[in-house]
Design an enzyme around this catalytic site. Sequence first.
Site, PDB file in Angstrom:
ATOM      1  N   ILE A   7      44.113 -28.427  19.711  1.00 10.64           N
ATOM      2  CA  ILE A   7      44.370 -29.560  18.822  1.00 10.64           C
ATOM      3  C   ILE A   7      45.494 -29.221  17.835  1.00 10.64           C
ATOM      4  O   ILE A   7      45.489 -28.141  17.234  1.00 10.64           O
ATOM      5  CB  ILE A   7      43.094 -29.903  18.014  1.00 10.64           C
ATOM      6  CG1 ILE A   7      42.016 -30.457  18.927  1.00 10.64           C
ATOM      7  CG2 ILE A   7      43.389 -30.867  16.891  1.00 10.64           C
ATOM      8  CD1 ILE A   7      42.301 -31.815  19.490  1.00 10.64           C
ATOM      9  N   CYS A   8      46.419 -30.167  17.696  1.00  7.51           N
ATOM     10  CA  CYS A   8      47.423 -30.074  16.628  1.00  7.51           C
ATOM     11  C   CYS A   8      47.562 -31.459  16.004  1.00  7.51           C
ATOM     12  O   CYS A   8      46.816 -32.368  16.347  1.00  7.51           O
ATOM     13  CB  CYS A   8      48.760 -29.537  17.149  1.00  7.51           C
ATOM     14  SG  CYS A   8      49.689 -30.658  18.199  1.00  7.51           S
ATOM     15  N   GLY A   9      48.495 -31.618  15.124  1.00  6.18           N
ATOM     16  CA  GLY A   9      48.650 -32.889  14.424  1.00  6.18           C
ATOM     17  C   GLY A   9      48.980 -34.057  15.330  1.00  6.18           C
ATOM     18  O   GLY A   9      48.419 -35.139  15.199  1.00  6.18           O
ATOM     19  N   GLY A  11      49.488 -33.606  19.006  1.00  7.06           N
ATOM     20  CA  GLY A  11      49.110 -33.370  20.393  1.00  7.06           C
ATOM     21  C   GLY A  11      50.273 -33.153  21.328  1.00  7.06           C
ATOM     22  O   GLY A  11      50.143 -33.311  22.540  1.00  7.06           O
ATOM     23  N   VAL A  40      44.469 -34.289  16.437  1.00  7.51           N
ATOM     24  CA  VAL A  40      43.288 -34.259  15.582  1.00  7.51           C
ATOM     25  C   VAL A  40      42.610 -35.621  15.527  1.00  7.51           C
ATOM     26  O   VAL A  40      41.387 -35.713  15.419  1.00  7.51           O
ATOM     27  CB  VAL A  40      43.632 -33.703  14.182  1.00  7.51           C
ATOM     28  CG1 VAL A  40      44.431 -34.695  13.374  1.00  7.51           C
ATOM     29  CG2 VAL A  40      42.382 -33.277  13.452  1.00  7.51           C
TER      30      VAL A  40
END
Length: 91
Positions: A7-9, A11, A40
């Site tokens: 997961i990142c801000g 994707g 996220v």
Amino acid sequence: MKKILVICGTGVATSTMVATSIKDHLAGQGIEAQVTQGKVMDLLSGTPDVDLIVATTTVPDTVTVPVVAGLPFLTGIGQDATLAEIVGHLQ
């Protein structure tokens, strides 16, 4: 087969880099795992059906799956320890 969600801000870029590093490491260890990417916001609708989340951003408190901090993949500091932690969760 174990499932990992990175997961990142957004994707996109960051999660791609982290997912690739994880896949390469696991393959080198002979560990089979499905590594997918997301943002996220995907976690706001509920906990996904995965065994582990690796996050480079803050994860909502409602997530019940183990979460590993992915920041070392961005800084390079502590990356080996983080990879060992990921492997530990998969065993």
